[in-house]
Write a protein that holds these residues in place. Structure first.
Motif, PDB file in Angstrom:
ATOM      1  N   VAL A  75       0.837  -1.205   0.000  1.00 42.74           N
ATOM      2  CA  VAL A  75       0.000   0.000   0.000  1.00 42.74           C
ATOM      3  C   VAL A  75       0.870   1.251   0.000  1.00 42.74           C
ATOM      4  N   ALA A  76       1.950   1.242   0.827  1.00 37.01           N
ATOM      5  CA  ALA A  76       2.839   2.402   0.875  1.00 37.01           C
ATOM      6  C   ALA A  76       3.506   2.641  -0.478  1.00 37.01           C
ATOM      7  N   GLU A  77       3.902   1.564  -1.148  1.00 37.11           N
ATOM      8  CA  GLU A  77       4.532   1.700  -2.468  1.00 37.11           C
ATOM      9  C   GLU A  77       3.550   2.246  -3.496  1.00 37.11           C
ATOM     10  N   GLU A  78       2.297   1.807  -3.394  1.00 37.24           N
ATOM     11  CA  GLU A  78       1.269   2.289  -4.325  1.00 37.24           C
ATOM     12  C   GLU A  78       0.991   3.772  -4.091  1.00 37.24           C
ATOM     13  N   LEU A  79       0.982   4.198  -2.831  1.00 33.27           N
ATOM     14  CA  LEU A  79       0.739   5.612  -2.526  1.00 33.27           C
ATOM     15  C   LEU A  79       1.857   6.502  -3.062  1.00 33.27           C
ATOM     16  N   GLN A  80       3.073   6.016  -3.006  1.00 34.17           N
ATOM     17  CA  GLN A  80       4.218   6.809  -3.443  1.00 34.17           C
ATOM     18  C   GLN A  80       4.353   6.886  -4.955  1.00 34.17           C
ATOM     19  N   SER A  81       3.578   6.067  -5.663  1.00 35.68           N
ATOM     20  CA  SER A  81       3.725   6.021  -7.123  1.00 35.68           C
ATOM     21  C   SER A  81       3.042   7.187  -7.839  1.00 35.68           C
ATOM     22  N   GLY A  82       2.273   7.972  -7.109  1.00 35.85           N
ATOM     23  CA  GLY A  82       1.585   9.092  -7.759  1.00 35.85           C
ATOM     24  C   GLY A  82       1.337  10.230  -6.792  1.00 35.85           C
ATOM     25  N   PRO A  83       0.657  11.294  -7.267  1.00 40.04           N
ATOM     26  CA  PRO A  83       0.342  12.425  -6.381  1.00 40.04           C
ATOM     27  C   PRO A  83      -0.568  11.964  -5.238  1.00 40.04           C
ATOM     28  N   MET A  84      -0.365  12.571  -4.056  1.00 37.52           N
ATOM     29  CA  MET A  84      -1.106  12.156  -2.868  1.00 37.52           C
ATOM     30  C   MET A  84      -1.887  13.315  -2.289  1.00 37.52           C
ATOM     31  N   SER A  85      -3.078  13.011  -1.809  1.00 39.29           N
ATOM     32  CA  SER A  85      -3.871  13.980  -1.080  1.00 39.29           C
ATOM     33  C   SER A  85      -3.368  14.059   0.359  1.00 39.29           C
ATOM     34  N   THR A  86      -3.945  14.953   1.125  1.00 46.16           N
ATOM     35  CA  THR A  86      -3.534  15.098   2.530  1.00 46.16           C
ATOM     36  C   THR A  86      -3.794  13.814   3.299  1.00 46.16           C
ATOM     37  N   GLU A  87      -4.945  13.197   3.073  1.00 50.11           N
ATOM     38  CA  GLU A  87      -5.274  11.946   3.768  1.00 50.11           C
ATOM     39  C   GLU A  87      -4.304  10.833   3.380  1.00 50.11           C
ATOM     40  N   GLU A  88      -3.946  10.785   2.092  1.00 46.87           N
ATOM     41  CA  GLU A  88      -3.015   9.733   1.643  1.00 46.87           C
ATOM     42  C   GLU A  88      -1.623   9.952   2.222  1.00 46.87           C
ATOM     43  N   GLN A  89      -1.207  11.186   2.355  1.00 47.66           N
ATOM     44  CA  GLN A  89       0.090  11.468   2.978  1.00 47.66           C
ATOM     45  C   GLN A  89       0.099  11.030   4.441  1.00 47.66           C
ATOM     46  N   GLU A  90      -1.008  11.288   5.116  1.00 44.01           N
ATOM     47  CA  GLU A  90      -1.102  10.880   6.511  1.00 44.01           C
ATOM     48  C   GLU A  90      -1.072   9.352   6.642  1.00 44.01           C
ATOM     49  N   LEU A  91      -1.772   8.676   5.725  1.00 44.58           N
ATOM     50  CA  LEU A  91      -1.769   7.206   5.730  1.00 44.58           C
ATOM     51  C   LEU A  91      -0.375   6.669   5.457  1.00 44.58           C
ATOM     52  N   LEU A  92       0.345   7.283   4.502  1.00 45.56           N
ATOM     53  CA  LEU A  92       1.712   6.854   4.206  1.00 45.56           C
ATOM     54  C   LEU A  92       2.621   7.045   5.416  1.00 45.56           C
ATOM     55  N   HIS A  93       2.417   8.162   6.101  1.00 43.67           N
ATOM     56  CA  HIS A  93       3.222   8.416   7.299  1.00 43.67           C
ATOM     57  C   HIS A  93       2.981   7.340   8.360  1.00 43.67           C
ATOM     58  N   LEU A  94       1.724   6.934   8.501  1.00 44.01           N
ATOM     59  CA  LEU A  94       1.399   5.901   9.489  1.00 44.01           C
ATOM     60  C   LEU A  94       1.986   4.543   9.093  1.00 44.01           C
ATOM     61  N   LEU A  95       1.839   4.191   7.823  1.00 43.55           N
ATOM     62  CA  LEU A  95       2.300   2.873   7.368  1.00 43.55           C
ATOM     63  C   LEU A  95       3.815   2.732   7.427  1.00 43.55           C
ATOM     64  N   THR A  96       4.541   3.832   7.325  1.00 42.72           N
ATOM     65  CA  THR A  96       6.008   3.775   7.327  1.00 42.72           C
ATOM     66  C   THR A  96       6.614   4.081   8.693  1.00 42.72           C
ATOM     67  N   SER A  97       5.777   4.308   9.696  1.00 45.56           N
ATOM     68  CA  SER A  97       6.313   4.607  11.031  1.00 45.56           C
ATOM     69  C   SER A  97       6.870   3.331  11.646  1.00 45.56           C
ATOM     70  N   PRO A  98       7.983   3.417  12.356  1.00 50.90           N
ATOM     71  CA  PRO A  98       8.601   2.220  12.957  1.00 50.90           C
ATOM     72  C   PRO A  98       7.675   1.482  13.924  1.00 50.90           C
ATOM     73  N   HIS A  99       6.867   2.229  14.678  1.00 52.88           N
ATOM     74  CA  HIS A  99       6.002   1.595  15.671  1.00 52.88           C
ATOM     75  C   HIS A  99       4.942   0.718  15.008  1.00 52.88           C
ATOM     76  N   LEU A 100       4.318   1.216  13.953  1.00 53.64           N
ATOM     77  CA  LEU A 100       3.303   0.420  13.270  1.00 53.64           C
ATOM     78  C   LEU A 100       3.936  -0.777  12.572  1.00 53.64           C
ATOM     79  N   LYS A 101       5.126  -0.588  12.014  1.00 56.40           N
ATOM     80  CA  LYS A 101       5.820  -1.718  11.394  1.00 56.40           C
ATOM     81  C   LYS A 101       6.105  -2.812  12.409  1.00 56.40           C
ATOM     82  N   ALA A 102       6.502  -2.406  13.626  1.00 57.01           N
ATOM     83  CA  ALA A 102       6.777  -3.391  14.675  1.00 57.01           C
ATOM     84  C   ALA A 102       5.509  -4.139  15.066  1.00 57.01           C
ATOM     85  N   VAL A 103       4.393  -3.408  15.182  1.00 54.80           N
ATOM     86  CA  VAL A 103       3.117  -4.044  15.527  1.00 54.80           C
ATOM     87  C   VAL A 103       2.697  -5.046  14.458  1.00 54.80           C
TER      88      VAL A 103
END
Length: 294
Positions: A75-103
């Motif tokens: 999902v993070a790779e798909e989001l980075q492949s094109g222009p992102m809205s504010t919500e998509e940027q926030e989602l990308l930030h969450l998906l790439t955060s170390p804490h969520l990755k650990a969970v």
């Protein structure tokens, strides 16, 4: 007086117990100590966690996904492949955060049930030295804790013997190692000619898992029975043709003149025995002397 309901959890029981503590002139310090312990916030949290885990265990839910981490990466790779809205940027930030990755990594580990320690395979040649002795391969899992067993050298035979099992240690918890067992190998390394201090060091250095080759201790009564030989068999015996045997597949066929070694006489009707010189180490059932005389 408050009463617990049938579905009350541990934390509710603890809270009720705390509220029922009353000052006692004879045990004032003890009561204050108990109240402080039961009122500790961290203990209440632990009780709630325990209750949730028990509830989870009863429900036995199945995971929806076994690879949430891979899905998040896609999902993070798909989001980075094109222009992102504010919500998509926030989602990308969450998906790439170390804490969520650990969970998500922990989720995948539990979902795939691969959290057990990876044990090495058993050696291919561990049966080469079995001869007529009953050799047992024991595999224990331990962390940095000691094995919880002491050894000694038998002065008469020179064998390495388990001298003591420490209560609560890894050996004791396994229930597979006993006082009197003879130690032959540690992780594939022979200990027959090693000094006790070298063996102890070898045991203490093993981390994660440890594989022992041991010869189980033989009780004196069993030792006496193992040395006891039947006279040559006076008749042929075919278990598959004997309707009286409790298990025909477990019977030991023999012919007139065979020498049988009695292993155990616990059952007065059916003994366990082996043919002397037979390469098969497994004992079989034979009719006892008393049963034959009937």
């Amino acid at each position: 007086m408050p009463v617990l309901t049938a579905g009350a959890g541990l934390h509710e029981t603890l809270a009720l117990l705390t509220s029922q503590l009353r000052p006692d002139a004879n045990h004032k310090e003890d009561m204050v100590f108990l109240k402080d312990v039961f009122s500790e916030r961290s203990l209440g949290y632990l009780m709630k966690i325990h209750e949730k885990l028990r509830q989870y265990e009863r429900q036995s839910p199945t995971p929806v996904l076994h690879s949430a981490s891979s899905l998040a990466e896609d999902v993070a790779e798909e989001l980075q492949s094109g222009p992102m809205s504010t919500e998509e940027q926030e989602l990308l930030h969450l998906l790439t955060s170390p804490h969520l990755k650990a969970v998500l990594s922990v989720h995948d580990t539990v979902a795939q049930k691969n959290f057990d320690p990876v044990l090495p395979p058993l050696p291919d040649d561990f049966e080469d030295e079995l001869e007529e002795e009953s050799v047992k391969i024991v595999r224990l899992v331990k962390n940095k804790e000691p094995l919880g067993a002491t050894i000694r050298r038998d002065e008469a035979t020179g064998a390495v013997i388990v001298a003591r099992i420490m209560r609560g240690g890894a050996a004791d918890r396994s229930g597979l190692v006993h006082v009197g067992d003879e130690l032959r190998e540690v992780n594939g390394v022979s200990v027959i000619h090693k000094r006790p201090d070298e063996i102890s060091q070898l045991l203490s250095q093993s981390q994660g898992s440890i594989t022992l080759k041991i010869i189980p201790a033989i009780k004196e009564e069993d030792r006496r029975l193992k040395k006891k030989l039947h006279p040559p068999a006076l008749f042929d015996y075919i278990p598959l043709e004997d309707k009286a045997t409790p298990c025909q597949e477990a019977g030991l066929p023999f012919k007139r003149g065979d020498i049988l070694q009695v292993v155990t006489q616990d059952d007065p009707t059916w003994w366990q025995a082996k043919r002397v010189g037979d390469s098969n180490l497994r004992a079989g059932l034979i009719p006892s002397k008393q049963f034959q005389e009937r």
